[in-house]
Design a protein around this motif. Structure first.
Motif, PDB file in Angstrom:
ATOM      1  N   MET A   1      77.789 129.353 105.800  1.00  0.00           N
ATOM      2  CA  MET A   1      78.126 129.088 104.392  1.00  0.00           C
ATOM      3  C   MET A   1      77.004 130.210 103.759  1.00  0.00           C
ATOM      4  N   THR A   2      75.716 130.432 104.399  1.00  0.00           N
ATOM      5  CA  THR A   2      74.941 131.404 103.736  1.00  0.00           C
ATOM      6  C   THR A   2      74.962 133.152 104.239  1.00  0.00           C
ATOM      7  N   ALA A   3      75.595 133.068 105.527  1.00  0.00           N
ATOM      8  CA  ALA A   3      75.405 134.256 106.451  1.00  0.00           C
ATOM      9  C   ALA A   3      76.314 135.281 105.719  1.00  0.00           C
ATOM     10  N   SER A   4      77.458 134.954 105.211  1.00  0.00           N
ATOM     11  CA  SER A   4      78.276 136.170 104.809  1.00  0.00           C
ATOM     12  C   SER A   4      77.906 137.256 103.969  1.00  0.00           C
ATOM     13  N   GLU A   5      76.971 136.683 103.051  1.00  0.00           N
ATOM     14  CA  GLU A   5      76.370 137.652 102.000  1.00  0.00           C
ATOM     15  C   GLU A   5      75.047 136.977 101.418  1.00  0.00           C
ATOM     16  N   PRO A   6      74.152 137.499 100.712  1.00  0.00           N
ATOM     17  CA  PRO A   6      72.965 137.161 100.316  1.00  0.00           C
ATOM     18  C   PRO A   6      73.110 135.936  99.154  1.00  0.00           C
ATOM     19  N   GLN A   7      72.577 134.842  99.299  1.00  0.00           N
ATOM     20  CA  GLN A   7      72.750 133.632  98.386  1.00  0.00           C
ATOM     21  C   GLN A   7      71.474 133.350  97.796  1.00  0.00           C
ATOM     22  N   GLU A   8      71.639 132.763  96.542  1.00  0.00           N
ATOM     23  CA  GLU A   8      70.628 132.360  95.787  1.00  0.00           C
ATOM     24  C   GLU A   8      70.811 130.850  95.431  1.00  0.00           C
ATOM     25  N   LEU A   9      69.613 130.190  95.502  1.00  0.00           N
ATOM     26  CA  LEU A   9      69.764 128.635  95.413  1.00  0.00           C
ATOM     27  C   LEU A   9      69.118 128.180  94.048  1.00  0.00           C
ATOM     28  N   LEU A  10      69.765 127.309  93.348  1.00  0.00           N
ATOM     29  CA  LEU A  10      69.183 126.808  92.168  1.00  0.00           C
ATOM     30  C   LEU A  10      68.996 125.314  92.502  1.00  0.00           C
ATOM     31  N   VAL A  11      67.610 124.770  92.093  1.00  0.00           N
ATOM     32  CA  VAL A  11      67.483 123.404  92.426  1.00  0.00           C
ATOM     33  C   VAL A  11      67.035 122.963  90.934  1.00  0.00           C
ATOM     34  N   LEU A  12      67.981 121.792  90.453  1.00  0.00           N
ATOM     35  CA  LEU A  12      67.678 121.187  89.213  1.00  0.00           C
ATOM     36  C   LEU A  12      67.056 119.905  89.307  1.00  0.00           C
ATOM     37  N   LYS A  20      63.239 117.528  82.514  1.00  0.00           N
ATOM     38  CA  LYS A  20      64.022 118.429  83.275  1.00  0.00           C
ATOM     39  C   LYS A  20      63.264 119.765  83.583  1.00  0.00           C
ATOM     40  N   ARG A  21      63.526 120.093  85.176  1.00  0.00           N
ATOM     41  CA  ARG A  21      62.887 121.306  85.377  1.00  0.00           C
ATOM     42  C   ARG A  21      63.780 121.932  86.494  1.00  0.00           C
ATOM     43  N   TYR A  22      63.317 123.441  86.735  1.00  0.00           N
ATOM     44  CA  TYR A  22      64.358 124.067  87.779  1.00  0.00           C
ATOM     45  C   TYR A  22      63.412 124.870  88.474  1.00  0.00           C
ATOM     46  N   GLN A  23      64.066 125.308  89.866  1.00  0.00           N
ATOM     47  CA  GLN A  23      63.368 126.439  90.637  1.00  0.00           C
ATOM     48  C   GLN A  23      64.520 127.070  91.065  1.00  0.00           C
ATOM     49  N   LEU A  24      64.449 128.422  90.750  1.00  0.00           N
ATOM     50  CA  LEU A  24      65.407 129.365  91.655  1.00  0.00           C
ATOM     51  C   LEU A  24      64.964 130.060  92.734  1.00  0.00           C
ATOM     52  N   TYR A  25      65.652 130.250  93.862  1.00  0.00           N
ATOM     53  CA  TYR A  25      65.258 130.985  94.969  1.00  0.00           C
ATOM     54  C   TYR A  25      66.360 132.306  95.183  1.00  0.00           C
ATOM     55  N   HIS A  93      62.084 116.646  99.475  1.00  0.00           N
ATOM     56  CA  HIS A  93      63.124 115.690 100.147  1.00  0.00           C
ATOM     57  C   HIS A  93      64.101 115.420  99.006  1.00  0.00           C
ATOM     58  N   LEU A  94      65.056 116.397  99.072  1.00  0.00           N
ATOM     59  CA  LEU A  94      66.259 116.214  97.872  1.00  0.00           C
ATOM     60  C   LEU A  94      67.204 115.352  98.388  1.00  0.00           C
ATOM     61  N   PHE A  95      67.392 114.902  99.644  1.00  0.00           N
ATOM     62  CA  PHE A  95      68.051 113.876 100.323  1.00  0.00           C
ATOM     63  C   PHE A  95      67.740 112.553 100.546  1.00  0.00           C
ATOM     64  N   VAL A 118      58.900 110.315  92.605  1.00  0.00           N
ATOM     65  CA  VAL A 118      60.390 110.049  92.952  1.00  0.00           C
ATOM     66  C   VAL A 118      61.030 110.675  91.671  1.00  0.00           C
ATOM     67  N   MET A 119      62.142 111.255  91.873  1.00  0.00           N
ATOM     68  CA  MET A 119      63.007 111.969  91.007  1.00  0.00           C
ATOM     69  C   MET A 119      64.216 110.997  90.737  1.00  0.00           C
ATOM     70  N   LYS A 120      64.599 111.192  89.379  1.00  0.00           N
ATOM     71  CA  LYS A 120      65.842 110.319  89.044  1.00  0.00           C
ATOM     72  C   LYS A 120      67.018 111.246  89.732  1.00  0.00           C
ATOM     73  N   ARG A 121      66.977 112.444  89.565  1.00  0.00           N
ATOM     74  CA  ARG A 121      68.245 113.299  89.814  1.00  0.00           C
ATOM     75  C   ARG A 121      67.721 114.794  90.430  1.00  0.00           C
ATOM     76  N   ALA A 122      68.733 114.990  91.375  1.00  0.00           N
ATOM     77  CA  ALA A 122      68.362 116.534  91.802  1.00  0.00           C
ATOM     78  C   ALA A 122      69.677 117.141  92.254  1.00  0.00           C
ATOM     79  N   GLN A 123      69.887 118.424  91.863  1.00  0.00           N
ATOM     80  CA  GLN A 123      71.118 119.313  92.167  1.00  0.00           C
ATOM     81  C   GLN A 123      70.484 120.403  93.216  1.00  0.00           C
ATOM     82  N   MET A 124      71.215 120.869  93.942  1.00  0.00           N
ATOM     83  CA  MET A 124      71.115 121.926  94.756  1.00  0.00           C
ATOM     84  C   MET A 124      72.614 122.900  94.641  1.00  0.00           C
ATOM     85  N   MET A 125      72.321 124.150  94.153  1.00  0.00           N
ATOM     86  CA  MET A 125      73.549 124.783  94.096  1.00  0.00           C
ATOM     87  C   MET A 125      73.203 126.222  94.508  1.00  0.00           C
TER      88      MET A 125
END
Length: 136
Positions: A1-12, A20-25, A93-95, A118-125
């Motif tokens: 899933m991440t091997a074919s080309e460089p990927q970035e991850l956004l955590v909301l 609401k906050r974010y972190q981008l890798y 621990h987003l899961f 404990v967070m109410k909501r988390a998304q990883m994209m």
């Protein structure tokens, strides 16, 4: 899933106070199945949630039935009721279990408030990284 080309991850993230906050890798890489989906890279990060993922670099993905962390016989996945790249045990621990129970067994991102909270909501994209968007 991440091997074919460089990927970035956004955590909301969102807490129970609607903060609401974010972190981008900028270089998110997970290893293949034969390496137990090891968290190989996160790259540089920016955002207002803080970096709670880097601590887990080099760790293989743990599940309740596949202990890959550095803890005792029980393991973090069993203790925290969910899968993640646990070290011993976690800064994120987003899961985790969904719910407002502050037992420390929910969706966690410790740099959000500098304590296990404990967070109410988390998304990883993830998406392919555009060279011009690199953080470095």
């Amino acid at each position: 899933m991440t091997a074919s080309e460089p990927q970035e991850l956004l955590v909301l993230l969102e807490d129970y106070k609607q903060d609401k906050r974010y972190q981008l890798y900028d270089n998110f890489t997970i290893g293949p199945e034969d390496k137990k989906y090891i968290l190989e890279s996160t790259g540089k990060s920016i955002g207002d949630a803080g970096d709670s993922l880097e601590y887990h670099l080099g760790m293989s993905f743990s599940t309740i039935d596949r202990k890959n962390d550095w803890t005792g016989p029980t393991g973090c996945a069993q203790q925290f009721k969910g899968a993640w790249w646990f070290r011993s045990c976690l800064t994120s621990h987003l899961f985790g279990l969904f719910g407002e129970d502050q037992s420390g067994r929910g969706i966690l991102w410790t740099t959000f408030r500098d304590v296990p909270y404990v967070m109410k909501r988390a998304q990883m994209m993830i998406r392919p990284r555009r060279v011009s968007q690199s953080l470095g």
